[in-house]
Design a protein around this motif. Structure first.
Motif, PDB file in Angstrom:
ATOM      1  N   THR A 118       0.840  -1.192   0.000  1.00  0.00           N
ATOM      2  CA  THR A 118       0.000   0.000   0.000  1.00  0.00           C
ATOM      3  C   THR A 118       0.880   1.248   0.000  1.00  0.00           C
ATOM      4  O   THR A 118       2.057   1.194   0.358  1.00  0.00           O
ATOM      5  N   ASP A 119       0.268   2.377  -0.394  1.00  0.00           N
ATOM      6  CA  ASP A 119       0.993   3.642  -0.335  1.00  0.00           C
ATOM      7  C   ASP A 119       0.708   4.317   1.010  1.00  0.00           C
ATOM      8  O   ASP A 119       0.032   3.751   1.876  1.00  0.00           O
ATOM      9  N   GLN A 120       1.195   5.534   1.179  1.00  0.00           N
ATOM     10  CA  GLN A 120       1.069   6.271   2.432  1.00  0.00           C
ATOM     11  C   GLN A 120      -0.372   6.613   2.781  1.00  0.00           C
ATOM     12  O   GLN A 120      -0.668   6.966   3.926  1.00  0.00           O
ATOM     13  N   HIS A 121      -1.292   6.482   1.828  1.00  0.00           N
ATOM     14  CA  HIS A 121      -2.708   6.762   2.063  1.00  0.00           C
ATOM     15  C   HIS A 121      -3.514   5.481   2.265  1.00  0.00           C
ATOM     16  O   HIS A 121      -4.735   5.539   2.390  1.00  0.00           O
ATOM     17  N   GLY A 122      -2.835   4.329   2.243  1.00  0.00           N
ATOM     18  CA  GLY A 122      -3.525   3.055   2.407  1.00  0.00           C
ATOM     19  C   GLY A 122      -4.068   2.482   1.116  1.00  0.00           C
ATOM     20  O   GLY A 122      -4.726   1.438   1.127  1.00  0.00           O
TER      21      GLY A 122
END
Length: 191
Positions: free
Chosen positions: A161-165
């Motif tokens: 996942t990225d930093q935003h989920g």
């Protein structure tokens, strides 16, 4: 432990985190151009959306993106070389008390070989993304007999996942945990 008890323990792994904690592993660095460039040159994958900002800006991505199969590379910790032989070749320290699959080795399945890896990509990572991964056991096969020995195929699912989920992709990684054959192959003699 009986075969039925062992199978029950194998089945109980499914859905459990591979490291015991269930916490995501966060990449040590955000997605960055130098690492993308190193990867592209090492694999001779000179796709301009990885390397050429002007081309990438005009592409469907709107800017530089990372090769999607780099997902695993972004989240790898720096290896610890000291004591690697004592850890069985594992490049990181592992707390055996937190390894939910330690019983497999204790049951004599000491051999391990990677058999395959499959990726599902949802989105290419972009410059600046901070990638995290969670890993859980997805499947453990019935006992199989191979030329290496008798054992089980163990599959775990890594979700990136990225930093935003937002899910970037998933990787299924399969290994064969086995008891090594000790009988000589047909037609060979022992020394």
């Amino acid at each position: 432990m009986t075969d039925a008890e062992f199978r029950k323990k194998l089945d109980a792994l499914v859905g459990q985190p591979t490291g015991g904690s269930g916490k995501p592993t966060v990449a040590p660095d955000p997605v960055n151009q130098p690492m993308i460039r190193h990867w592209a040159h090492a694999l001779a994958d000179m796709n301009p959306v990885y390397l050429d900002p002007d081309f990438a800006e005009k592409s469907r991505f709107g800017g530089i993106v990372s090769p999607p199969v780099m997902l695993q590379a972004w989240t790898m910790p720096a290896p610890k070389i000291e004591g690697i032989a004592e850890r069985g070749g594992v490049p990181i320290e592992m707390d055996k008390s937190k390894n939910p699959a330690a019983f497999i080795e204790e049951a004599g399945f000491t051999g391990i070989v990677a058999t395959n890896s499959e990726f599902e990509i949802e989105r290419y990572p972009r410059l600046g993304d901070v990638i995290s991964v969670t890993q859980e056991y997805e499947d453990v096969s019935d006992e199989k007999k191979t030329s290496l020995g008798t054992g089980h195929f163990v599959t775990w699912l890594s979700t990136y996942t990225d930093q935003h989920g937002e899910v970037l992709g998933r990787q299924r990684f399969r290994v064969f945990r086995f008891k090594a054959n000790t009988a000589p192959a047909a037609g060979t003699a022992r020394d």
